[in-house]
Scaffold this motif. Sequence first.
Motif, mmCIF file in Angstrom:
data_model
loop_
_atom_site.group_PDB
_atom_site.id
_atom_site.type_symbol
_atom_site.label_atom_id
_atom_site.label_comp_id
_atom_site.label_asym_id
_atom_site.label_seq_id
_atom_site.Cartn_x
_atom_site.Cartn_y
_atom_site.Cartn_z
ATOM 1 N N ARG C 266 2.157 3.682 2.556
ATOM 2 C CA ARG C 266 1.115 3.530 1.537
ATOM 3 C C ARG C 266 1.719 3.026 0.231
ATOM 4 N NH1 ARG C 266 -4.129 3.088 2.892
ATOM 5 N NH2 ARG C 266 -5.174 5.006 3.516
ATOM 6 N N ILE C 267 2.847 3.642 -0.149
ATOM 7 C CA ILE C 267 3.470 3.266 -1.411
ATOM 8 C C ILE C 267 3.927 1.816 -1.355
ATOM 9 C CG2 ILE C 267 5.390 3.728 -2.968
ATOM 10 C CD1 ILE C 267 3.311 5.971 -2.761
ATOM 11 N N ILE C 268 4.623 1.483 -0.268
ATOM 12 C CA ILE C 268 5.178 0.137 -0.180
ATOM 13 C C ILE C 268 4.069 -0.902 -0.105
ATOM 14 C CG2 ILE C 268 6.484 -1.409 1.323
ATOM 15 C CD1 ILE C 268 8.266 0.984 1.991
ATOM 16 N N ALA C 269 3.068 -0.626 0.746
ATOM 17 C CA ALA C 269 2.100 -1.669 1.029
ATOM 18 C C ALA C 269 0.859 -1.610 0.153
ATOM 19 C CB ALA C 269 1.691 -1.592 2.500
ATOM 20 N N TYR C 270 0.477 -0.402 -0.290
ATOM 21 C CA TYR C 270 -0.801 -0.280 -0.992
ATOM 22 C C TYR C 270 -0.652 0.037 -2.474
ATOM 23 C CZ TYR C 270 -3.109 -0.339 3.542
ATOM 24 O OH TYR C 270 -3.573 -0.695 4.761
ATOM 25 N N VAL C 271 0.566 0.383 -2.902
ATOM 26 C CA VAL C 271 0.759 0.629 -4.336
ATOM 27 C C VAL C 271 1.572 -0.513 -4.945
ATOM 28 C CG1 VAL C 271 1.755 2.162 -6.048
ATOM 29 C CG2 VAL C 271 0.563 3.109 -4.095
ATOM 30 N N PHE C 272 2.723 -0.780 -4.341
ATOM 31 C CA PHE C 272 3.553 -1.862 -4.876
ATOM 32 C C PHE C 272 3.120 -3.211 -4.316
ATOM 33 C CE2 PHE C 272 5.995 1.680 -6.131
ATOM 34 C CZ PHE C 272 6.723 1.260 -7.225
ATOM 35 N N GLY C 273 3.048 -3.288 -2.991
ATOM 36 C CA GLY C 273 2.646 -4.540 -2.386
ATOM 37 C C GLY C 273 3.832 -5.457 -2.166
ATOM 38 N N PRO C 274 3.729 -6.295 -1.160
ATOM 39 C CA PRO C 274 4.858 -7.145 -0.779
ATOM 40 C C PRO C 274 5.363 -8.014 -1.927
ATOM 41 C CG PRO C 274 3.090 -7.287 0.829
ATOM 42 C CD PRO C 274 2.564 -6.476 -0.295
ATOM 43 N N VAL C 275 4.450 -8.593 -2.653
ATOM 44 C CA VAL C 275 4.875 -9.555 -3.680
ATOM 45 C C VAL C 275 5.711 -8.861 -4.742
ATOM 46 C CG1 VAL C 275 4.063 -11.263 -5.318
ATOM 47 C CG2 VAL C 275 2.737 -10.802 -3.255
ATOM 48 N N LEU C 276 5.201 -7.758 -5.248
ATOM 49 C CA LEU C 276 5.893 -7.041 -6.320
ATOM 50 C C LEU C 276 7.233 -6.506 -5.827
ATOM 51 C CD1 LEU C 276 5.553 -6.163 -9.208
ATOM 52 C CD2 LEU C 276 4.658 -4.001 -8.390
ATOM 53 N N LEU C 277 7.237 -6.012 -4.603
ATOM 54 C CA LEU C 277 8.456 -5.424 -4.068
ATOM 55 C C LEU C 277 9.553 -6.477 -3.978
ATOM 56 C CD1 LEU C 277 8.635 -2.513 -3.398
ATOM 57 C CD2 LEU C 277 8.436 -3.044 -1.003
ATOM 58 N N LYS C 278 9.150 -7.710 -3.654
ATOM 59 C CA LYS C 278 10.156 -8.771 -3.630
ATOM 60 C C LYS C 278 10.570 -9.121 -5.051
ATOM 61 C CE LYS C 278 9.814 -10.804 0.844
ATOM 62 N NZ LYS C 278 8.918 -11.487 1.780
#
Lengths: 94, 127, 497, 81, 505
Positions: C266-278
């Motif tokens: 949830r945190i990775i995909a729904y809070v931060f999201g792929p774009v931001l995480l990269k």
Amino acid sequence: MKPLKLLGLITVIITGFFLLYGVNDMPRWGDTNTPASVHVSPYYIQHSQADTDAPNFVSAVLADYRGFDTLFETTVIFCAGIACMMLLRKEEDA
Amino acid sequence: MDFIVSKFNYWIYIIMMMIGFYAMIAKRNLVKKIIGMNIFQTAIILFYVSIGAKKGATIPILEAAHHAKIPPESIEVAKYINPLPHVLMLTAIVVGVSVTGVALALIILIYRRYHTVEEDEILRQLS
Amino acid sequence: MNTIVISYKPLYAVLVSLVGAFFILFTSEKRQNLREAWTFIAAFIKFGIVISMLPVILHGKIIKLTLVELAPGLSLMFKVDFFGIIFGLVASGLWIVTSLYSIGYMRGLKEHAQNRYFFAFALCLSATMGIAFSGNLLTFYLFYEMLTIATYPLVTHNEDEEAVKAGRKYLTYTLTAGVLLLFAIGATYIYAGTLEFTPGGFLKGHNISIGMLQILLVAYLIGCGVKAGVMPFHAWLPSAMVAPTPVSALLHAVAVVKAGVFGCVRIIAYVFGPVLLKDIHMWLIVAYFVSFTIIVSSLFALASDNLKRRLAFSTISQLSYIILGAALLSKSSLTGSILHIPNHAYMKITLFFCAGAIFVKTGKKNISEMDGIGRQMPFTMLAFTLASFGMVGIPPLCGFISKWYLCLGTLQAHEIFFLFVLLTSAVLNAAYFFPIVYAAFFRKPAEATGVAEASIPLVLPLSITVVMAVIFGIFPNFLFHFFDLARNAATSIITGM
Amino acid sequence: MIPSLDLILLIIVLVLSIAAISVKDLLSAAIILGGFSFMMALLWTEMGAVDVAITEASVGAGVSTVFFIAALHHTKRRSKD
Amino acid sequence: MMQQAPALTIAILLLTAFWVPIFGMVKRESAYYISLTAMFFSFLAACATLYAVVTTGPIHYRMGGWPPPWGIEFVIDYLNAGVLVLISLISLLTTVSAKKSVEREIHRSKWPLFWSLYLLLVMSLMGMTETGDMFNMYVYLEVSSLTAYGLIAMGEKGALMASFNYVILGSVGASFYLLGVGYLYIATGSLNMADLSKILPSIYRSKVIFTAFAFFIVGIGLKMGLFPLHMWLPDAYTHAPSAISTLIAPTMTKVSAYVFFRIILTVFNPHFSWEVIPAATLLRWIAAVGIIYGSIMAIAQKDIKRMLAYSSISQIGYIVLGIALANRMGLIGGALHIFSHAFAKGSLFMVVMAVIYKTGIRNIDDFKGLNRKMPFTMAAFCLAAFSMVGVPPTAGFFSKWYLVLGTVAGKYWWLTAVILASSLLNAVYFFRIIEKIYFSSFVDLVTGGSGGHEHHELPAVAVAEAPLMMLVPILLMAAGILAVGLFNTQIIHHLLQFIVPKGLA
């Protein structure tokens, strides 16, 4: 001198210093134009006779303007009396 | 110099307060603590009373003929000492005595139980 | 797309077991049948409610329910989406099976304090359901902490020194994690002004410094990762194995640890999201971190003789697959990782059930004592064998599919290193599961015994789960449409819709 | 208001307060405290606060001292400090 | 009647308190029932006041009809209407549950006097909340202290010294407060809070005002047990009769905390308190150290009441921290913590009272397996403990949540760490007890940890719950914890948001 007393002395000196620090900005002793003498109290001096029929301002304020305080002053005595009675009473049922 | 002279009274009250305060927290004898408390409170009362003081003013009782109504505007405020602090202090005196009474009752009970009124001896018995 | 349906179903799903829990609590300790009846009724109703939401979700709709306002602008909000319902289905479905198993286990061992046990169990399920369906981080946190507290009596169930110690350890780890999570959530709220889960993340574009985002991510991942058993924070999990086996099974294969993993995704995909995480250069670090866990915990598993302990380390390793898949941020890897949640659950719960059945029947805990046990308990060990094949990733078991997608994902993300990690781990899996199977069937037992299976309530559940594990391997969309759900979830995360 | 009288009374009061807390005989301390209160009342009369002074003389100097003596009657007279 | 509600809250209790000893002379038992009735009606009046405030806005009630700067007025705005109801509700529930405990711990001949003082204590606390006059506040402060001295002294061994120490420190506190009032009066000539807040901004540079502020902080801080002025508090809570610990722990410190809010935010304006003098910085440090100190000391305690007392010191730190954060979230968190901590501490002490009444147990080690004896009481204990630790959805979580938000918004990361660390410390000392209550029945029975599964049947323990009169208030308080938690938004929306000064982020 025991350490505890020394600690007490230090506390006292600090407190005293604070109080004296405040005194710096106080009006001169006996000044007639201090905020304390011009803000609320003149009303008592001028109107108490008209409002309460008492020539003594202190009694007028005590019994009337701030009569609520006086009520609780009595309560304080009552409390102290009850507390002393409760504490000193012998534990037996009369 | 003016600083000291004009506020000399306040200095003395404060020194007096601190004497009482010192007795309250540093004396080991319970009765002494209460004596200190009385001194502390009385000094505060003195402080309040002097707040109300005005040079050349008289006691806060209206000078007038019996039952004569004086219109409020004609009463000169500077002539009378501020009555409000006095009122407050009447309450404070009573409060002070009440606290003293309760504290002394406690001391009597403490003496009954521990047979001493020295704090360190009581603490020794308690531990 | 994404039509919103307002429905009270998610709330009912949470409440059913909560109410059930109190029914159980107020049933007298003596009245076993009534208590178990409550458990079953609650479990079936809950499962029914969850499954009734499935068609709606499959149509691409989202079920949403806003309840009490918890804080200004923050409600107790339920939101059922592709990802949430997978977890909901897994947990509620397996509760029924586990209840059956619990009854066999608890009766078989004449356990004490069964009221408390079933009460806490039902409470855990409520919390898990709440986690699955929570629509924002605050609601998530609320149920997450509820889960922490509700699991505690289960861990300390035995009330002996070891159990109490394990309970303390569990609380120390999870409460500390909870505190970190609280900090992260609070900071997120102050910076972003919202906490609602959004596919593809909501933290982007709020003008938060990269350093802050990195700190937040670390706090979040530790907060959730402790429950998921990510490596330096895993110590509580093996020691919590002192709990009764059904607890280890459901909670340590399904509810608690999965809640942690669910949180991480949830945190990775729904809070931060792929774009931001990269953008904040963290995804690779996270991926390397969990890769370490995958390999090292497999090694630990290899070294432990206690069966439940070995399973626990295997769990730690498998859970990190899921986080790894999410951290790789490609569509296939996300699909694989989400799909691994149900698949791993079915396989691992089978394995735990087997371990429990062996313990109830023979009192054996250690692998070295289990020579020839397959002759004594053929059904149980057959199930064990199948499930362990699945764990290694041999087709046609369900473990294969999710691993396949994970491997595809590593290629999609152009990170060949992780492919090696996955393959190495598969070899290690084989290395710690196959000796058990070998010993069970091909070694001679110390004393010859005939076929003596465990009682029906113990064998039936594990048969069901292993059959499901096989079916999901052949028909990934069987009954629950796990595969479609996972792929849709992955799509929504990547496209941010 | 007479400044010198004012000052003298203040100093007397100060001395009495120090005496009250430093004598080891508690009965004397209580009596000194009574004296302290009485001097205080005088000081207040001199400052124009008659009502306060009367109250202090009766309550502070009178009742308080009686309380102290009554309490000391039930306990010990000697103090260690 | 509705117009008179603010005065009635106090008047009912005051008048009853005068009559209780007289009726009590005739029949000892009557004292309790009369007091209970009075508490109930006073509670109704408080509710009416709250209703009036919420529907029509703040109330100004003139005592004796004289307009404010000259006469005394009661000012009931949103925050203190809430605190008023809180105080009267908790003291009503405490009264209900205290009956049996008082009957056991206090000698029969003293019941009427005891209840009379009890009423006066509650009355003075309500007066402190309502009054709008600085000196009137002092009088209430003294009434509450005097009654508390007497009541605390009624406890067992050690209570006399605890009470005496409280007399000394309480008098120092009250005297400091009085000095503060004097300093303010000399500089402004007014005693009315609203009037003062109008006059003060023009003379903020004066050293007199600064000194007055410092003395208020110390005076009220002593009363509320703010670290490092808390010396009287642990002894007083520990040795007082259970009923009195239960009454003063949730109410007295909370009322003082409320007064703290009032003085910092209303009398002095926040701009002065936070910017002209570095009070906020200093208070932040004090609060942080107090939070940690209280928690660590609580861990070290064996006596449950003493442990709860230290925990109170830590919790007071939270409230002060909320004020010292000087931002919107912090203030709301601090104010909400008054409510959440009052309920949590109240129910904890009620539980302890019930346990002491039923079993006489005070040492934490003796709590072993108590859940089998008193399941409902222990469930309430757990709930309250969760609130103290800050587990959602209890009240404690939400106040902590706002405080964390406040520290984050103000970028005081180290304070965030302090709050979070202290909730872990709270967890340590509460779960230690919970562990004993629920999970330690086998530790003694099976020697040295048998590996678990050869459990013997536990010896049957008959359920011996606290009497219904204790149990019902305990459960109501526990429900209150949840209610404050779940409806915190409503509380904030209707009552607390108004304390935030205009223009504050």
